[in-house]
Design a protein around this motif. Structure first.
Motif, PDB file in Angstrom:
ATOM      1  N   UNK A 180      49.089  80.020  78.184  1.00  0.00           N
ATOM      2  CA  UNK A 180      47.981  79.657  76.966  1.00  0.00           C
ATOM      3  C   UNK A 180      46.893  79.573  77.767  1.00  0.00           C
ATOM      4  N   UNK A 181      45.752  79.989  77.153  1.00  0.00           N
ATOM      5  CA  UNK A 181      44.441  79.950  77.503  1.00  0.00           C
ATOM      6  C   UNK A 181      44.042  78.484  77.162  1.00  0.00           C
ATOM      7  N   UNK A 182      43.578  77.932  78.177  1.00  0.00           N
ATOM      8  CA  UNK A 182      43.308  76.273  78.195  1.00  0.00           C
ATOM      9  C   UNK A 182      42.036  76.059  77.225  1.00  0.00           C
ATOM     10  N   UNK A 183      41.394  77.170  76.963  1.00  0.00           N
ATOM     11  CA  UNK A 183      40.327  76.695  76.026  1.00  0.00           C
ATOM     12  C   UNK A 183      40.686  77.206  74.322  1.00  0.00           C
ATOM     13  N   UNK A 184      41.684  77.785  74.315  1.00  0.00           N
ATOM     14  CA  UNK A 184      42.233  77.954  73.069  1.00  0.00           C
ATOM     15  C   UNK A 184      42.783  76.746  72.278  1.00  0.00           C
ATOM     16  N   UNK A 185      42.675  76.776  70.939  1.00  0.00           N
ATOM     17  CA  UNK A 185      43.426  75.699  70.122  1.00  0.00           C
ATOM     18  C   UNK A 185      44.591  75.240  70.759  1.00  0.00           C
ATOM     19  N   UNK A 186      45.590  76.105  70.908  1.00  0.00           N
ATOM     20  CA  UNK A 186      46.850  75.618  71.544  1.00  0.00           C
ATOM     21  C   UNK A 186      46.751  74.900  72.789  1.00  0.00           C
ATOM     22  N   UNK A 187      45.853  75.531  73.722  1.00  0.00           N
ATOM     23  CA  UNK A 187      45.447  75.009  75.006  1.00  0.00           C
ATOM     24  C   UNK A 187      44.887  73.446  74.754  1.00  0.00           C
ATOM     25  N   UNK A 188      43.994  73.342  73.861  1.00  0.00           N
ATOM     26  CA  UNK A 188      43.568  71.885  73.550  1.00  0.00           C
ATOM     27  C   UNK A 188      44.689  70.896  73.037  1.00  0.00           C
ATOM     28  N   UNK A 189      45.540  71.680  72.330  1.00  0.00           N
ATOM     29  CA  UNK A 189      46.680  70.801  71.737  1.00  0.00           C
ATOM     30  C   UNK A 189      47.412  70.441  72.774  1.00  0.00           C
ATOM     31  N   UNK A 190      47.931  71.282  73.872  1.00  0.00           N
ATOM     32  CA  UNK A 190      48.577  70.890  74.763  1.00  0.00           C
ATOM     33  C   UNK A 190      48.105  69.935  75.991  1.00  0.00           C
ATOM     34  N   UNK A 191      46.807  69.941  76.236  1.00  0.00           N
ATOM     35  CA  UNK A 191      46.186  69.077  76.916  1.00  0.00           C
ATOM     36  C   UNK A 191      46.166  67.784  76.434  1.00  0.00           C
ATOM     37  N   UNK A 192      45.943  67.637  74.860  1.00  0.00           N
ATOM     38  CA  UNK A 192      45.828  66.193  74.350  1.00  0.00           C
ATOM     39  C   UNK A 192      47.408  65.679  74.454  1.00  0.00           C
ATOM     40  N   UNK A 193      48.241  66.419  73.948  1.00  0.00           N
ATOM     41  CA  UNK A 193      49.823  66.044  74.233  1.00  0.00           C
ATOM     42  C   UNK A 193      50.051  65.666  75.441  1.00  0.00           C
ATOM     43  N   UNK A 194      49.759  66.327  76.540  1.00  0.00           N
ATOM     44  CA  UNK A 194      50.144  65.786  78.069  1.00  0.00           C
ATOM     45  C   UNK A 194      49.478  64.344  78.155  1.00  0.00           C
TER      46      UNK A 194
END
Length: 114
Positions: free
Chosen positions: A80-94
């Motif tokens: 997942x690209x860290x700058x994508x929406x999914x990347x942002x969601x994953x970062x927040x989840x973590x």
């Protein structure tokens, strides 16, 4: 199975000749023949045109793995690209603690009607 093995498998499945494949891709017949005879693989610059003509993803052609559909194996990981929406969601989840993660998971399941 190698990349060239997958190419020839698809050519056969599509009832296509090597000549037709060559004409559709713009790759010389001699090059396609070399893949079979010399057991070599297509070079990186040819992958995208091959995928387009054979209607497969580069991921499947290169690895035999496809996330969706019936061809290949199911992936057990994501890139997942860290700058994508999914990347942002994953970062927040973590950043969430375990109880917050459980609440979020329950909320997502409720949204899906599970």
């Amino acid at each position: 199975m190698t990349v060239s093995d997958r190419v020839f498998q698809l050519i056969e499945e599509k009832d296509m000749t090597q000549k037709e494949f060559s004409e559709l891709t713009g790759i010389p017949q001699s090059t396609v023949s070399d893949w079979r005879k010399k057991k070599t693989n297509p070079t990186a610059d040819k992958i995208m045109v091959i995928c387009k003509v054979l209607d497969v993803s580069p991921e499947w052609l290169l690895s035999g793995i496809q996330a969706y559909g019936s061809r290949g194996n199911q992936m057990d990981w994501f890139a997942i690209d860290r700058d994508s929406e999914a990347g942002e969601l994953l970062e927040t989840y973590n950043k969430l603690d375990n109880s917050q993660r459980l609440r979020l998971k329950a909320y997502m399941e409720a949204l899906q009607g599970k």
